[in-house]
Design a protein around this motif. Structure first.
Motif, PDB file in Angstrom:
ATOM      1  N   GLU A   5     -94.052 -31.695  14.823  1.00 16.98           N
ATOM      2  CA  GLU A   5     -93.801 -32.684  13.773  1.00 16.98           C
ATOM      3  C   GLU A   5     -94.996 -33.625  13.606  1.00 16.98           C
ATOM      4  O   GLU A   5     -95.361 -33.989  12.492  1.00 16.98           O
ATOM      5  CB  GLU A   5     -92.532 -33.484  14.084  1.00 16.98           C
ATOM      6  N   ILE A   6     -95.612 -34.001  14.702  1.00 15.22           N
ATOM      7  CA  ILE A   6     -96.792 -34.872  14.629  1.00 15.22           C
ATOM      8  C   ILE A   6     -97.965 -34.123  14.000  1.00 15.22           C
ATOM      9  O   ILE A   6     -98.691 -34.673  13.176  1.00 15.22           O
ATOM     10  CB  ILE A   6     -97.150 -35.436  16.012  1.00 15.22           C
ATOM     11  N   ARG A   7     -98.121 -32.857  14.333  1.00 15.66           N
ATOM     12  CA  ARG A   7     -99.173 -32.040  13.691  1.00 15.66           C
ATOM     13  C   ARG A   7     -98.973 -32.027  12.173  1.00 15.66           C
ATOM     14  O   ARG A   7     -99.921 -32.201  11.405  1.00 15.66           O
ATOM     15  CB  ARG A   7     -99.145 -30.611  14.212  1.00 15.66           C
ATOM     16  N   ARG A   8     -97.736 -31.798  11.745  1.00 16.24           N
ATOM     17  CA  ARG A   8     -97.421 -31.771  10.313  1.00 16.24           C
ATOM     18  C   ARG A   8     -97.736 -33.113   9.660  1.00 16.24           C
ATOM     19  O   ARG A   8     -98.320 -33.176   8.570  1.00 16.24           O
ATOM     20  CB  ARG A   8     -95.952 -31.398  10.108  1.00 16.24           C
ATOM     21  N   ALA A   9     -97.377 -34.200  10.334  1.00 13.03           N
ATOM     22  CA  ALA A   9     -97.636 -35.539   9.786  1.00 13.03           C
ATOM     23  C   ALA A   9     -99.147 -35.791   9.667  1.00 13.03           C
ATOM     24  O   ALA A   9     -99.602 -36.328   8.658  1.00 13.03           O
ATOM     25  CB  ALA A   9     -96.981 -36.596  10.669  1.00 13.03           C
ATOM     26  N   ILE A  10     -99.905 -35.392  10.677  1.00 13.59           N
ATOM     27  CA  ILE A  10    -101.367 -35.578  10.636  1.00 13.59           C
ATOM     28  C   ILE A  10    -101.965 -34.758   9.498  1.00 13.59           C
ATOM     29  O   ILE A  10    -102.764 -35.264   8.706  1.00 13.59           O
ATOM     30  CB  ILE A  10    -101.999 -35.205  11.994  1.00 13.59           C
ATOM     31  N   GLN A  11    -101.591 -33.494   9.396  1.00 13.62           N
ATOM     32  CA  GLN A  11    -102.144 -32.616   8.354  1.00 13.62           C
ATOM     33  C   GLN A  11    -101.847 -33.134   6.953  1.00 13.62           C
ATOM     34  O   GLN A  11    -102.666 -32.999   6.044  1.00 13.62           O
ATOM     35  CB  GLN A  11    -101.567 -31.205   8.510  1.00 13.62           C
ATOM     36  N   ASN A  12    -100.670 -33.752   6.785  1.00 14.55           N
ATOM     37  CA  ASN A  12    -100.234 -34.223   5.465  1.00 14.55           C
ATOM     38  C   ASN A  12    -100.411 -35.720   5.261  1.00 14.55           C
ATOM     39  O   ASN A  12     -99.978 -36.251   4.243  1.00 14.55           O
ATOM     40  CB  ASN A  12     -98.786 -33.810   5.234  1.00 14.55           C
ATOM     41  N   LYS A  13    -101.029 -36.386   6.252  1.00 14.32           N
ATOM     42  CA  LYS A  13    -101.284 -37.830   6.182  1.00 14.32           C
ATOM     43  C   LYS A  13    -100.000 -38.603   5.904  1.00 14.32           C
ATOM     44  O   LYS A  13     -99.931 -39.416   4.978  1.00 14.32           O
ATOM     45  CB  LYS A  13    -102.351 -38.148   5.143  1.00 14.32           C
ATOM     46  N   LEU A  14     -98.984 -38.357   6.748  1.00 22.78           N
ATOM     47  CA  LEU A  14     -97.693 -39.021   6.613  1.00 22.78           C
ATOM     48  C   LEU A  14     -97.436 -39.943   7.795  1.00 22.78           C
ATOM     49  O   LEU A  14     -97.711 -39.595   8.954  1.00 22.78           O
ATOM     50  CB  LEU A  14     -96.563 -37.993   6.518  1.00 22.78           C
ATOM     51  N   VAL A  15     -96.896 -41.106   7.505  1.00 22.86           N
ATOM     52  CA  VAL A  15     -96.538 -42.087   8.527  1.00 22.86           C
ATOM     53  C   VAL A  15     -95.399 -41.538   9.379  1.00 22.86           C
ATOM     54  O   VAL A  15     -94.513 -40.840   8.870  1.00 22.86           O
ATOM     55  CB  VAL A  15     -96.116 -43.410   7.848  1.00 22.86           C
ATOM     56  N   ILE A  16     -95.433 -41.846  10.682  1.00 24.68           N
ATOM     57  CA  ILE A  16     -94.323 -41.492  11.562  1.00 24.68           C
ATOM     58  C   ILE A  16     -93.725 -42.764  12.158  1.00 24.68           C
ATOM     59  O   ILE A  16     -94.405 -43.781  12.306  1.00 24.68           O
ATOM     60  CB  ILE A  16     -94.729 -40.519  12.692  1.00 24.68           C
ATOM     61  N   GLU A  17     -92.435 -42.679  12.450  1.00 19.16           N
ATOM     62  CA  GLU A  17     -91.708 -43.750  13.116  1.00 19.16           C
ATOM     63  C   GLU A  17     -91.043 -43.157  14.349  1.00 19.16           C
ATOM     64  O   GLU A  17     -90.606 -42.009  14.325  1.00 19.16           O
ATOM     65  CB  GLU A  17     -90.649 -44.350  12.199  1.00 19.16           C
ATOM     66  N   PHE A  18     -90.964 -43.951  15.415  1.00 23.09           N
ATOM     67  CA  PHE A  18     -90.351 -43.472  16.645  1.00 23.09           C
ATOM     68  C   PHE A  18     -90.071 -44.653  17.566  1.00 23.09           C
ATOM     69  O   PHE A  18     -90.552 -45.770  17.340  1.00 23.09           O
ATOM     70  CB  PHE A  18     -91.254 -42.455  17.355  1.00 23.09           C
ATOM     71  N   SER A  19     -89.301 -44.388  18.606  1.00 24.78           N
ATOM     72  CA  SER A  19     -89.057 -45.371  19.655  1.00 24.78           C
ATOM     73  C   SER A  19     -89.992 -45.082  20.815  1.00 24.78           C
ATOM     74  O   SER A  19     -90.203 -43.920  21.179  1.00 24.78           O
ATOM     75  CB  SER A  19     -87.615 -45.277  20.155  1.00 24.78           C
ATOM     76  N   TYR A  20     -90.532 -46.146  21.390  1.00 22.94           N
ATOM     77  CA  TYR A  20     -91.442 -46.027  22.529  1.00 22.94           C
ATOM     78  C   TYR A  20     -91.272 -47.290  23.347  1.00 22.94           C
ATOM     79  O   TYR A  20     -91.398 -48.391  22.810  1.00 22.94           O
ATOM     80  CB  TYR A  20     -92.885 -45.893  22.032  1.00 22.94           C
ATOM     81  N   SER A  21     -90.964 -47.156  24.610  1.00 23.74           N
ATOM     82  CA  SER A  21     -90.688 -48.315  25.469  1.00 23.74           C
ATOM     83  C   SER A  21     -89.623 -49.217  24.846  1.00 23.74           C
ATOM     84  O   SER A  21     -89.770 -50.443  24.818  1.00 23.74           O
ATOM     85  CB  SER A  21     -91.967 -49.108  25.752  1.00 23.74           C
ATOM     86  N   ASN A  22     -88.592 -48.583  24.297  1.00 23.69           N
ATOM     87  CA  ASN A  22     -87.465 -49.291  23.688  1.00 23.69           C
ATOM     88  C   ASN A  22     -87.856 -50.162  22.502  1.00 23.69           C
ATOM     89  O   ASN A  22     -87.192 -51.135  22.199  1.00 23.69           O
ATOM     90  CB  ASN A  22     -86.711 -50.124  24.728  1.00 23.69           C
ATOM     91  N   LYS A  23     -88.951 -49.815  21.860  1.00 20.16           N
ATOM     92  CA  LYS A  23     -89.391 -50.553  20.672  1.00 20.16           C
ATOM     93  C   LYS A  23     -89.663 -49.561  19.543  1.00 20.16           C
ATOM     94  O   LYS A  23     -90.207 -48.491  19.772  1.00 20.16           O
ATOM     95  CB  LYS A  23     -90.656 -51.355  20.971  1.00 20.16           C
ATOM     96  N   LEU A  24     -89.274 -49.948  18.334  1.00 19.06           N
ATOM     97  CA  LEU A  24     -89.544 -49.134  17.159  1.00 19.06           C
ATOM     98  C   LEU A  24     -91.014 -49.271  16.798  1.00 19.06           C
ATOM     99  O   LEU A  24     -91.555 -50.376  16.794  1.00 19.06           O
ATOM    100  CB  LEU A  24     -88.675 -49.581  15.982  1.00 19.06           C
ATOM    101  N   ARG A  25     -91.659 -48.142  16.492  1.00 14.43           N
ATOM    102  CA  ARG A  25     -93.074 -48.135  16.104  1.00 14.43           C
ATOM    103  C   ARG A  25     -93.216 -47.420  14.764  1.00 14.43           C
ATOM    104  O   ARG A  25     -92.507 -46.456  14.492  1.00 14.43           O
ATOM    105  CB  ARG A  25     -93.925 -47.379  17.129  1.00 14.43           C
TER     106      ARG A  25
END
Length: 99
Positions: A5-25
């Motif tokens: 999914e991250i590869r696809r986002a990079i190739q298509n220049k799309l923003v990603i959102e996710f949780s990391y250390s219990n924080k939304l990024r």
């Protein structure tokens, strides 16, 4: 899987959102790579929360700690200049945002 999914986002220049250390990024993903044996994504974090300082800022995230990943429909322009003018070192680059 997060990596594809991250590869696809990079190739298509799309923003990603996710949780990391219990924080939304919210980040513009620029590089997917391996550093010190860990698969990481380097991104320009512009939204969400951070426990290590203000935003916007460049950040690396270990993929094993990324949860609830979502590729958005929000696009970004492409590469941003780094303060040093170059990407930080990687053992291996798996995907890099197109120019």
């Amino acid at each position: 899987m997060n990596e594809s999914e991250i590869r696809r986002a990079i190739q298509n220049k799309l923003v990603i959102e996710f949780s990391y250390s219990n924080k939304l990024r919210a980040i513009e993903p620029h590089v997917l790579g391996v550093c010190n044996g860990k698969v990481q994504v380097l991104g320009y974090q512009f939204g969400g929360d951070s426990s290590s300082g203000g935003l916007p800022e460049w950040r690396r995230f270990d993929l094993l700690r990324v949860n609830n990943l979502r590729v958005t429909t929000q696009s970004f322009a492409g590469r941003r200049p780094f303060p040093s003018g170059a990407h930080s070192p990687w053992d291996q680059e798996l995907e890099i945002v197109p120019a």
